[in-house]
Design an enzyme around this catalytic site. Structure first.
Site, PDB file in Angstrom:
ATOM      1  N   TYR A  89      83.023   2.776  58.015  1.00  0.00           N
ATOM      2  CA  TYR A  89      83.436   2.248  56.706  1.00  0.00           C
ATOM      3  C   TYR A  89      84.551   3.121  56.127  1.00  0.00           C
ATOM      4  O   TYR A  89      85.609   2.623  55.734  1.00  0.00           O
ATOM      5  CB  TYR A  89      82.224   2.230  55.783  1.00  0.00           C
ATOM      6  CG  TYR A  89      82.470   1.659  54.410  1.00  0.00           C
ATOM      7  CD1 TYR A  89      82.840   0.335  54.235  1.00  0.00           C
ATOM      8  CD2 TYR A  89      82.300   2.450  53.268  1.00  0.00           C
ATOM      9  CE1 TYR A  89      83.041  -0.191  52.963  1.00  0.00           C
ATOM     10  CE2 TYR A  89      82.485   1.924  51.998  1.00  0.00           C
ATOM     11  CZ  TYR A  89      82.866   0.609  51.847  1.00  0.00           C
ATOM     12  OH  TYR A  89      83.064   0.098  50.592  1.00  0.00           O
ATOM     13  N   LYS A  93      88.479   2.035  55.535  1.00  0.00           N
ATOM     14  CA  LYS A  93      89.072   2.008  54.194  1.00  0.00           C
ATOM     15  C   LYS A  93      90.261   2.963  54.086  1.00  0.00           C
ATOM     16  O   LYS A  93      91.212   2.696  53.361  1.00  0.00           O
ATOM     17  CB  LYS A  93      88.005   2.346  53.150  1.00  0.00           C
ATOM     18  CG  LYS A  93      86.924   1.273  53.002  1.00  0.00           C
ATOM     19  CD  LYS A  93      87.488   0.019  52.348  1.00  0.00           C
ATOM     20  CE  LYS A  93      86.414  -1.012  52.055  1.00  0.00           C
ATOM     21  NZ  LYS A  93      86.954  -2.204  51.384  1.00  0.00           N
TER      22      LYS A  93
END
Ligand code: UDP
Length: 271
Positions: A89, A93
């Site tokens: 994640y 990002k």
């Protein structure tokens, strides 16, 4: 999202929020999480460029990882474990921010980047695994609240309406560098669990479970930039926000208050 997007009609604005955001979700679908943050963002930036649309990207406080600077301001580069379970994640990002700035600088696309800190409110998914739905569900089912680690790790929770106002202001601002959006009111997870027991008038206790790998020990947004460039700051106290959130959870039928499957976490806890 991760394949070419073909839209005939004109587009003025694109808001890219697509991604799992709960640790329990991105541990279940790690590759898709990486793909939507990277390939998905690439496709949407291409669409924004073709349509001359403005695009807002939902980034996250996770780009700061387990921060060594406190509170976290936008000029802090972060402390992320790229190969840990949360790396899928965090790094998606971080890549998302990098490609967004590249499209802005190289192609002149109008981009906006919101670094969103922990957010909560009515209509959260009940089994989404994050602290607030987990604790609410447990309290309402009459179970003990599962605090991970010793509960001294902190988070700063922002009520959803405040966040939406911040997103809206950022979209219509002319600021293309990342902006933190969150509520600086910081609390330890143990104290927060105690607050929830009080709010829900429960007799249950707290039980402690192992801390998931790379769970950040501290998290608090520095929102000076948002105050300056968006004239924004959260208005809803945790007390008010949690009351509204509890009212929502109380009205959810028993069947929907399903148990969270913590085995997804336990696989990653002791590495
Ligand atoms: N947490 C917890 N019990 C739970 C769910 C979460 O103690 O049942 C802790 C988690 O370890 C973290 C904090 O609560 O320290 C916030 O977790 P959440 O998943 O809501 O979001 P994060 O900020 O970690 O992305």
């Amino acid at each position: 999202m991760t394949v070419h997007i073909d839209i005939q009609e004109p587009i003025d604005y694109i808001l890219h929020f697509a991604s799992p955001a709960s640790p329990i979700d991105y541990l279940k679908i790690p590759i898709q999480t990486l793909k939507v943050g990277s390939l998905g963002t690439h496709n949407l930036l291409g669409l924004a460029k073709a349509k001359k649309a403005r695009i807002l990207i939902a980034s996250t406080s996770e780009i700061y990882g387990d921060p060594l600077v406190h509170p976290q301001s936008e000029d802090y580069y972060g402390n992320v474990n790229s190969i840990g379970p949360r790396g899928v994640y965090d790094e998606a990002k971080r890549f998302q921010e990098a490609i967004t700035m590249a499209y802005h600088r190289f192609h002149g696309v109008e981009t906006r980047i919101a670094r969103i800190f922990n957010t909560y409110g009515p209509r959260m998914r009940l089994n989404d695994g994050r602290a607030i739905p987990a604790f609410m569900g447990q309290a309402l089912r009459g179970e003990d609240l599962t605090v991970f680690g010793d509960g001294s790790q902190t988070r700063s929770f922002c009520y959803v309406d405040d966040l939406i106002e911040g997103i809206y202001r950022l979209l219509f601002s002319d600021f293309s560098n990342p902006v933190n959006l969150g509520n600086p009111d910081e609390i330890s997870i143990q104290d927060f669990a105690l607050e929830i027991l009080k709010l829900t008038n429960s007799n249950q206790k707290i039980c402690f479970k192992p801390l998931p790998k790379d769970d950040p020990l501290k998290r608090q947004p520095d929102i000076k930039l948002a105050k300056k460039v968006l004239n924004w700051q959260p208005k809803t106290s945790r007390e008010e926000g949690m009351k509204m959130t509890f009212a929502f959870f109380q009205n959810v039928s028993d069947k929907q208050l399903y148990k969270i499957d913590h085995k997804d976490f336990s696989k990653h806890i002791k590495h």
